[in-house]
Write a protein that holds these residues in place. Structure first.
Motif, PDB file in Angstrom:
ATOM      1  N   PRO A 102       0.797  -1.242   0.000  1.00 48.75           N
ATOM      2  CA  PRO A 102       0.000   0.000   0.000  1.00 48.75           C
ATOM      3  C   PRO A 102       0.826   1.287   0.000  1.00 48.75           C
ATOM      4  O   PRO A 102       0.416   2.276  -0.597  1.00 48.75           O
ATOM      5  CB  PRO A 102      -0.831  -0.102   1.284  1.00 48.75           C
ATOM      6  N   ASP A 103       1.993   1.292   0.641  1.00 48.97           N
ATOM      7  CA  ASP A 103       2.807   2.508   0.716  1.00 48.97           C
ATOM      8  C   ASP A 103       3.496   2.859  -0.606  1.00 48.97           C
ATOM      9  O   ASP A 103       3.990   3.975  -0.764  1.00 48.97           O
ATOM     10  CB  ASP A 103       3.887   2.364   1.794  1.00 48.97           C
ATOM     11  N   GLU A 104       3.559   1.917  -1.521  1.00 47.20           N
ATOM     12  CA  GLU A 104       4.238   2.134  -2.800  1.00 47.20           C
ATOM     13  C   GLU A 104       3.225   2.427  -3.904  1.00 47.20           C
ATOM     14  O   GLU A 104       2.166   1.802  -3.964  1.00 47.20           O
ATOM     15  CB  GLU A 104       5.061   0.896  -3.183  1.00 47.20           C
ATOM     16  N   ALA A 105       3.579   3.351  -4.794  1.00 46.78           N
ATOM     17  CA  ALA A 105       2.682   3.713  -5.894  1.00 46.78           C
ATOM     18  C   ALA A 105       2.584   2.598  -6.934  1.00 46.78           C
ATOM     19  O   ALA A 105       1.522   2.374  -7.515  1.00 46.78           O
ATOM     20  CB  ALA A 105       3.164   5.000  -6.554  1.00 46.78           C
ATOM     21  N   GLU A 106       3.681   1.901  -7.166  1.00 43.68           N
ATOM     22  CA  GLU A 106       3.748   0.892  -8.216  1.00 43.68           C
ATOM     23  C   GLU A 106       3.855  -0.518  -7.647  1.00 43.68           C
ATOM     24  O   GLU A 106       4.456  -0.721  -6.592  1.00 43.68           O
ATOM     25  CB  GLU A 106       4.988   1.141  -9.101  1.00 43.68           C
ATOM     26  N   SER A 107       3.319  -1.461  -8.387  1.00 44.18           N
ATOM     27  CA  SER A 107       3.531  -2.872  -8.072  1.00 44.18           C
ATOM     28  C   SER A 107       4.943  -3.261  -8.499  1.00 44.18           C
ATOM     29  O   SER A 107       5.531  -2.616  -9.371  1.00 44.18           O
ATOM     30  CB  SER A 107       2.530  -3.736  -8.831  1.00 44.18           C
ATOM     31  N   VAL A 108       5.465  -4.318  -7.906  1.00 49.31           N
ATOM     32  CA  VAL A 108       6.797  -4.806  -8.261  1.00 49.31           C
ATOM     33  C   VAL A 108       6.646  -6.170  -8.921  1.00 49.31           C
ATOM     34  O   VAL A 108       5.953  -7.051  -8.403  1.00 49.31           O
ATOM     35  CB  VAL A 108       7.708  -4.913  -7.022  1.00 49.31           C
ATOM     36  N   LEU A 109       7.289  -6.330 -10.058  1.00 53.03           N
ATOM     37  CA  LEU A 109       7.204  -7.555 -10.847  1.00 53.03           C
ATOM     38  C   LEU A 109       8.427  -8.435 -10.603  1.00 53.03           C
ATOM     39  O   LEU A 109       9.559  -7.952 -10.651  1.00 53.03           O
ATOM     40  CB  LEU A 109       7.135  -7.210 -12.343  1.00 53.03           C
ATOM     41  N   PHE A 110       8.179  -9.708 -10.330  1.00 56.38           N
ATOM     42  CA  PHE A 110       9.219 -10.710 -10.195  1.00 56.38           C
ATOM     43  C   PHE A 110       8.975 -11.767 -11.264  1.00 56.38           C
ATOM     44  O   PHE A 110       7.879 -12.329 -11.331  1.00 56.38           O
ATOM     45  CB  PHE A 110       9.175 -11.371  -8.808  1.00 56.38           C
ATOM     46  N   LYS A 111       9.966 -12.029 -12.078  1.00 59.58           N
ATOM     47  CA  LYS A 111       9.864 -13.042 -13.133  1.00 59.58           C
ATOM     48  C   LYS A 111      10.063 -14.430 -12.537  1.00 59.58           C
ATOM     49  O   LYS A 111      11.004 -14.652 -11.774  1.00 59.58           O
ATOM     50  CB  LYS A 111      10.933 -12.818 -14.218  1.00 59.58           C
ATOM     51  N   MET A 112       9.182 -15.350 -12.901  1.00 65.38           N
ATOM     52  CA  MET A 112       9.341 -16.716 -12.428  1.00 65.38           C
ATOM     53  C   MET A 112      10.495 -17.357 -13.188  1.00 65.38           C
ATOM     54  O   MET A 112      10.529 -17.354 -14.407  1.00 65.38           O
ATOM     55  CB  MET A 112       8.053 -17.519 -12.627  1.00 65.38           C
ATOM     56  N   THR A 113      11.458 -17.890 -12.434  1.00 65.39           N
ATOM     57  CA  THR A 113      12.634 -18.484 -13.063  1.00 65.39           C
ATOM     58  C   THR A 113      12.612 -20.008 -13.010  1.00 65.39           C
ATOM     59  O   THR A 113      13.172 -20.647 -13.892  1.00 65.39           O
ATOM     60  CB  THR A 113      13.921 -17.969 -12.398  1.00 65.39           C
ATOM     61  N   THR A 114      11.993 -20.574 -11.980  1.00 62.78           N
ATOM     62  CA  THR A 114      11.866 -22.034 -11.905  1.00 62.78           C
ATOM     63  C   THR A 114      10.589 -22.389 -11.154  1.00 62.78           C
ATOM     64  O   THR A 114      10.079 -21.595 -10.357  1.00 62.78           O
ATOM     65  CB  THR A 114      13.047 -22.699 -11.149  1.00 62.78           C
ATOM     66  N   PHE A 115      10.086 -23.590 -11.424  1.00 65.75           N
ATOM     67  CA  PHE A 115       8.989 -24.122 -10.640  1.00 65.75           C
ATOM     68  C   PHE A 115       8.895 -25.611 -10.885  1.00 65.75           C
ATOM     69  O   PHE A 115       9.438 -26.143 -11.851  1.00 65.75           O
ATOM     70  CB  PHE A 115       7.652 -23.442 -10.970  1.00 65.75           C
ATOM     71  N   ASP A 116       8.218 -26.275  -9.967  1.00 61.51           N
ATOM     72  CA  ASP A 116       7.856 -27.676 -10.162  1.00 61.51           C
ATOM     73  C   ASP A 116       6.494 -27.871  -9.511  1.00 61.51           C
ATOM     74  O   ASP A 116       5.801 -26.893  -9.224  1.00 61.51           O
ATOM     75  CB  ASP A 116       8.937 -28.631  -9.632  1.00 61.51           C
ATOM     76  N   ALA A 117       6.115 -29.105  -9.236  1.00 66.70           N
ATOM     77  CA  ALA A 117       4.769 -29.397  -8.750  1.00 66.70           C
ATOM     78  C   ALA A 117       4.455 -28.770  -7.399  1.00 66.70           C
ATOM     79  O   ALA A 117       3.293 -28.580  -7.071  1.00 66.70           O
ATOM     80  CB  ALA A 117       4.558 -30.908  -8.684  1.00 66.70           C
ATOM     81  N   GLY A 118       5.466 -28.411  -6.613  1.00 71.21           N
ATOM     82  CA  GLY A 118       5.185 -27.864  -5.292  1.00 71.21           C
ATOM     83  C   GLY A 118       6.076 -26.718  -4.895  1.00 71.21           C
ATOM     84  O   GLY A 118       6.259 -26.452  -3.704  1.00 71.21           O
ATOM     85  N   SER A 119       6.627 -25.991  -5.882  1.00 71.51           N
ATOM     86  CA  SER A 119       7.472 -24.848  -5.539  1.00 71.51           C
ATOM     87  C   SER A 119       7.618 -23.920  -6.738  1.00 71.51           C
ATOM     88  O   SER A 119       7.364 -24.316  -7.872  1.00 71.51           O
ATOM     89  CB  SER A 119       8.863 -25.316  -5.095  1.00 71.51           C
ATOM     90  N   PHE A 120       8.012 -22.701  -6.443  1.00 74.22           N
ATOM     91  CA  PHE A 120       8.399 -21.771  -7.506  1.00 74.22           C
ATOM     92  C   PHE A 120       9.359 -20.737  -6.951  1.00 74.22           C
ATOM     93  O   PHE A 120       9.383 -20.456  -5.755  1.00 74.22           O
ATOM     94  CB  PHE A 120       7.186 -21.102  -8.174  1.00 74.22           C
ATOM     95  N   THR A 121      10.171 -20.183  -7.847  1.00 75.04           N
ATOM     96  CA  THR A 121      11.128 -19.138  -7.514  1.00 75.04           C
ATOM     97  C   THR A 121      10.958 -18.002  -8.502  1.00 75.04           C
ATOM     98  O   THR A 121      10.864 -18.238  -9.716  1.00 75.04           O
ATOM     99  CB  THR A 121      12.573 -19.669  -7.585  1.00 75.04           C
ATOM    100  N   CYS A 122      10.907 -16.773  -7.986  1.00 75.22           N
ATOM    101  CA  CYS A 122      10.780 -15.586  -8.821  1.00 75.22           C
ATOM    102  C   CYS A 122      11.901 -14.610  -8.463  1.00 75.22           C
ATOM    103  O   CYS A 122      12.312 -14.543  -7.303  1.00 75.22           O
ATOM    104  CB  CYS A 122       9.428 -14.925  -8.595  1.00 75.22           C
ATOM    105  N   GLU A 123      12.360 -13.868  -9.460  1.00 78.20           N
ATOM    106  CA  GLU A 123      13.497 -12.982  -9.233  1.00 78.20           C
ATOM    107  C   GLU A 123      13.300 -11.615  -9.881  1.00 78.20           C
ATOM    108  O   GLU A 123      12.632 -11.496 -10.905  1.00 78.20           O
ATOM    109  CB  GLU A 123      14.771 -13.615  -9.791  1.00 78.20           C
ATOM    110  N   ASN A 124      13.912 -10.621  -9.252  1.00 78.08           N
ATOM    111  CA  ASN A 124      14.001  -9.277  -9.801  1.00 78.08           C
ATOM    112  C   ASN A 124      15.331  -8.702  -9.316  1.00 78.08           C
ATOM    113  O   ASN A 124      15.438  -8.209  -8.189  1.00 78.08           O
ATOM    114  CB  ASN A 124      12.832  -8.402  -9.349  1.00 78.08           C
ATOM    115  N   ASP A 125      16.345  -8.790 -10.151  1.00 81.37           N
ATOM    116  CA  ASP A 125      17.697  -8.362  -9.773  1.00 81.37           C
ATOM    117  C   ASP A 125      17.861  -6.846  -9.702  1.00 81.37           C
ATOM    118  O   ASP A 125      18.882  -6.364  -9.222  1.00 81.37           O
ATOM    119  CB  ASP A 125      18.729  -8.936 -10.744  1.00 81.37           C
ATOM    120  N   SER A 126      16.857  -6.096 -10.158  1.00 81.50           N
ATOM    121  CA  SER A 126      16.992  -4.633 -10.136  1.00 81.50           C
ATOM    122  C   SER A 126      16.721  -4.047  -8.750  1.00 81.50           C
ATOM    123  O   SER A 126      16.970  -2.866  -8.527  1.00 81.50           O
ATOM    124  CB  SER A 126      16.040  -4.008 -11.156  1.00 81.50           C
ATOM    125  N   LEU A 127      16.225  -4.856  -7.822  1.00 80.86           N
ATOM    126  CA  LEU A 127      15.909  -4.381  -6.479  1.00 80.86           C
ATOM    127  C   LEU A 127      17.067  -4.618  -5.518  1.00 80.86           C
ATOM    128  O   LEU A 127      17.857  -5.531  -5.705  1.00 80.86           O
ATOM    129  CB  LEU A 127      14.675  -5.118  -5.937  1.00 80.86           C
TER     130      LEU A 127
END
Length: 161
Positions: A102-127
Motif C-alpha cells: 500500500p505505501d508504494e505507488a507501483e507494483s513490483v514484478l518478479f519473473k518466475m525463473t523455476t517451478f515444479d509441482a510444489g514450488s516456484f522461484t521468482c526474481e528481480n535483480d533490479s531491487l
C-alpha cells in the motif's frame, strides 16, 4: 558368451539413450506449459514462530487458470502493521509474481525463473531487497523465503482450519 554380453550391453545402451532423458525443464520451457498449477497455495495460512504479540497471515485464492491472488498481512496489538497484495499471473505465456504494498505507488514484478509441482522461484535483480522470492510446500506447510544480497528472511506457514 562375450558376444552375448556385448549385444545385451549395446541394446541396453540404445534403450536408455532413446528414452526421454530430458531433465528438469528450463524456466522458459516449463513456464510456457499449460499444465502449471499452483493450487497447493490455496487457503488461509498462519505464520509459525512469529514474534510475541504479532500474527502474520497469507490467504490465497484461484481467480482463473492463469491467475492466483494472495494477500499477506501482519497484525500487532490489533492493528494491521504490514500488508501486501500478491498475484501470480500468466502473461504472454509466462508466469510472474506481482507484489503491491500500500505505501508504494507501483507494483513490483518478479519473473518466475523455476517451478515444479510444489514450488516456484521468482526474481528481480533490479531491487536491493528482495531480489528473490521462493515458495514451496513442505510436510503440509507453506514455506517461503525472501532474499537479497546479504539478507534472507524465512517464513513457515501452517494451514488454518
Amino acid at each position: 558368451m562375450k558376444t552375448s554380453i556385448l549385444i545385451v550391453a549395446v541394446i541396453q545402451f540404445f534403450i536408455l539413450t532413446s528414452c526421454n532423458t530430458k531433465g528438469k525443464p528450463s524456466a522458459d520451457e516449463s513456464i510456457n506449459e499449460n499444465v502449471v498449477n499452483f493450487d497447493w497455495l490455496l487457503g488461509s495460512w498462519e505464520r509459525k514462530g512469529e514474534e510475541q504479540g504479532k500474527e502474520t497471515f497469507e490467504n490465497w485464492k484461484k481467480i482463473s487458470e492463469s491467475e492466483y491472488s494472495g494477500i499477506g498481512f501482519t497484525i500487532q496489538d490489533g492493528d494491521t502493521v504490514k500488508q501486501e497484495k500478491i498475484k501470480l499471473i500468466k502473461q504472454n505465456g509466462k508466469w510472474d509474481l506481482i507484489v503491491k504494498v500500500p505505501d508504494e505507488a507501483e507494483s513490483v514484478l518478479f519473473k518466475m525463473t523455476t517451478f515444479d509441482a510444489g514450488s516456484f522461484t521468482c526474481e528481480n535483480d533490479s531491487l536491493d531487497f528482495p531480489k528473490l522470492i521462493k515458495y514451496w510446500k513442505y510436510n503440509g506447510n507453506l514455506k517461503a523465503v525472501v532474499s537479497g544480497d546479504d539478507m534472507e528472511i524465512s517464513f513457515e506457514f501452517e494451514k488454518m482450519k
